[in-house]
Design an enzyme around this catalytic site. Structure first.
Site, PDB file in Angstrom:
ATOM      1  N   ASN A  78       0.807  -1.221   0.000  1.00  0.00           N
ATOM      2  CA  ASN A  78       0.000   0.000   0.000  1.00  0.00           C
ATOM      3  C   ASN A  78       0.844   1.278   0.000  1.00  0.00           C
ATOM      4  O   ASN A  78       0.326   2.363   0.249  1.00  0.00           O
ATOM      5  CB  ASN A  78      -0.962   0.003   1.190  1.00  0.00           C
ATOM      6  CG  ASN A  78      -1.755  -1.286   1.278  1.00  0.00           C
ATOM      7  OD1 ASN A  78      -1.507  -2.108   2.142  1.00  0.00           O
ATOM      8  ND2 ASN A  78      -2.657  -1.478   0.335  1.00  0.00           N
ATOM      9  N   ILE A  85       1.097   6.856   0.189  1.00  0.00           N
ATOM     10  CA  ILE A  85       0.410   5.860   0.994  1.00  0.00           C
ATOM     11  C   ILE A  85      -1.044   5.743   0.563  1.00  0.00           C
ATOM     12  O   ILE A  85      -1.738   6.753   0.407  1.00  0.00           O
ATOM     13  CB  ILE A  85       0.438   6.266   2.490  1.00  0.00           C
ATOM     14  CG1 ILE A  85       1.872   6.528   2.951  1.00  0.00           C
ATOM     15  CG2 ILE A  85      -0.236   5.220   3.357  1.00  0.00           C
ATOM     16  CD1 ILE A  85       1.960   7.281   4.268  1.00  0.00           C
ATOM     17  N   CYS A  86      -1.502   4.488   0.390  1.00  0.00           N
ATOM     18  CA  CYS A  86      -2.920   4.267   0.102  1.00  0.00           C
ATOM     19  C   CYS A  86      -3.611   3.912   1.403  1.00  0.00           C
ATOM     20  O   CYS A  86      -3.451   2.814   1.920  1.00  0.00           O
ATOM     21  CB  CYS A  86      -3.077   3.136  -0.906  1.00  0.00           C
ATOM     22  SG  CYS A  86      -4.789   2.810  -1.301  1.00  0.00           S
ATOM     23  N   LEU A  87      -4.313   4.878   1.964  1.00  0.00           N
ATOM     24  CA  LEU A  87      -4.983   4.678   3.255  1.00  0.00           C
ATOM     25  C   LEU A  87      -6.271   5.496   3.202  1.00  0.00           C
ATOM     26  O   LEU A  87      -6.230   6.697   2.924  1.00  0.00           O
ATOM     27  CB  LEU A  87      -4.045   5.166   4.373  1.00  0.00           C
ATOM     28  CG  LEU A  87      -4.487   4.953   5.812  1.00  0.00           C
ATOM     29  CD1 LEU A  87      -4.630   3.466   6.126  1.00  0.00           C
ATOM     30  CD2 LEU A  87      -3.480   5.577   6.777  1.00  0.00           C
TER      31      LEU A  87
END
Lengths: 149, 139
Positions: A78, A85-87
């Site tokens: 991620n 960041i993939c959040l």
């Protein structure tokens, strides 16, 4: 440049009472811009690593989320090659009730719980899905190579 | 106003560049997708129509130093081109001769530099300048 009271309060608390394994310090010349470190959580392939990040509070904060990026290279499904960041809480799930502290704790939690079904680094995610053990070995190697304290 | 730090500014520029800007006559991207400091960029300008540059594709290198965007990027043509602000030995753009660089503002960007260079190509003084053979390079 007047800094909103909320940012001052959050900063004071981050410095005086830091979350375990997390440091965040504002730049002297830009109090919306923070140097951050996060320790890799125990039991994760990032254990014993210290990861450098940067965080910026945009003009619209807290109506818009902070911007956060890893500066230390990390092998995680991620997090992409540029440290992005993939959040969800950094995007559509952001709420003004969240804070810098909760964001950084969520990033730390993401290190313990990679989510290869919602990848940013597709090659890493593929590796994690096809052979999790081997992918974790690479994550450990990168931690040792790039994130050793 | 909040002052956007260098790296987050460059991330914004990267995302904009990846989506594509305007009519596609100018484009840019990172030279190396692993460049975590985002210092080295490639740019492309498609020569403006009704000029000697028409249909030519120009490649450039753009370098954003540690003090970008407080200071302008360094710009260098890879493709040979004859323009008064381009050094004819190495292709470097002379920052004193291009207003977008000499009067640099934090609001300017890699995109505005490329767009301004393209505008210069089409200016009255430059549109008919004799040009080196298409496809030749400085390096």
């Amino acid at each position: 440049m007047a800094l909103p009271k909320r940012i001052i309060k959050e900063t004071e608390r981050l410095v005086a009472d830091p979350a375990p394994g997390i440091t965040a310090a504002p730049h002297d010349d830009n109090l919306r811009y923070f140097d951050v470190t996060i320790q890799g959580p125990d039991g994760s392939p990032f254990q014993n690593g210290v990861f450098r990040l940067e965080l910026f509070l945009p003009e619209e904060y807290p109506m818009s989320p902070p911007k956060v990026r890893f500066l230390t290279k990390i092998y995680h499904p991620n997090i992409d090659k540029l440290g992005r960041i993939c959040l969800d809480i950094l995007k559509d799930k952001w709420s003004p009730a969240l804070q810098i502290r909760t964001v950084l704790l969520s990033v730390q939690a993401l290190l313990s719980a990679p989510n290869p079904d919602d990848p940013l680094a597709t090659d890493v995610a593929k590796h994690y899905k096809e052979n999790e053990k081997d992918a974790q070995r690479v994550s450990r190697e990168w931690t040792e190579k790039y994130a050793s304290a | 106003m909040a002052k956007v730090p260098r790296n987050f500014r460059l991330l914004e520029e990267l995302e904009k560049g990846e989506k594509g800007i305007g009519d596609g006559s100018c484009s840019y991207g990172l030279e190396d997708g692993d460049d975590i400091m985002m210092s080295h960029w490639n740019g492309t300008i498609i020569g403006p129509g009704h000029t000697v540059h028409e249909n030519r594709i120009y490649s450039l290198k753009i370098t954003c130093g540690d003090h970008y965007p407080d200071q302008p990027p360094v710009v260098q043509f890879i493709s040979r081109v004859n323009l008064p602000f381009v050094n004819q030995v190495d292709g470097r753009v002379d920052p004193t001769k291009l207003p977008v660089l000499s009067h640099w503002s934090r609001n300017s960007s890699i995109e505005t530099v490329l767009v301004e260079i393209r505008r210069e190509m089409a200016s009255f003084n430059n549109r008919k300048l004799p040009q080196p053979p298409e496809g030749s390079t400085f390096l």
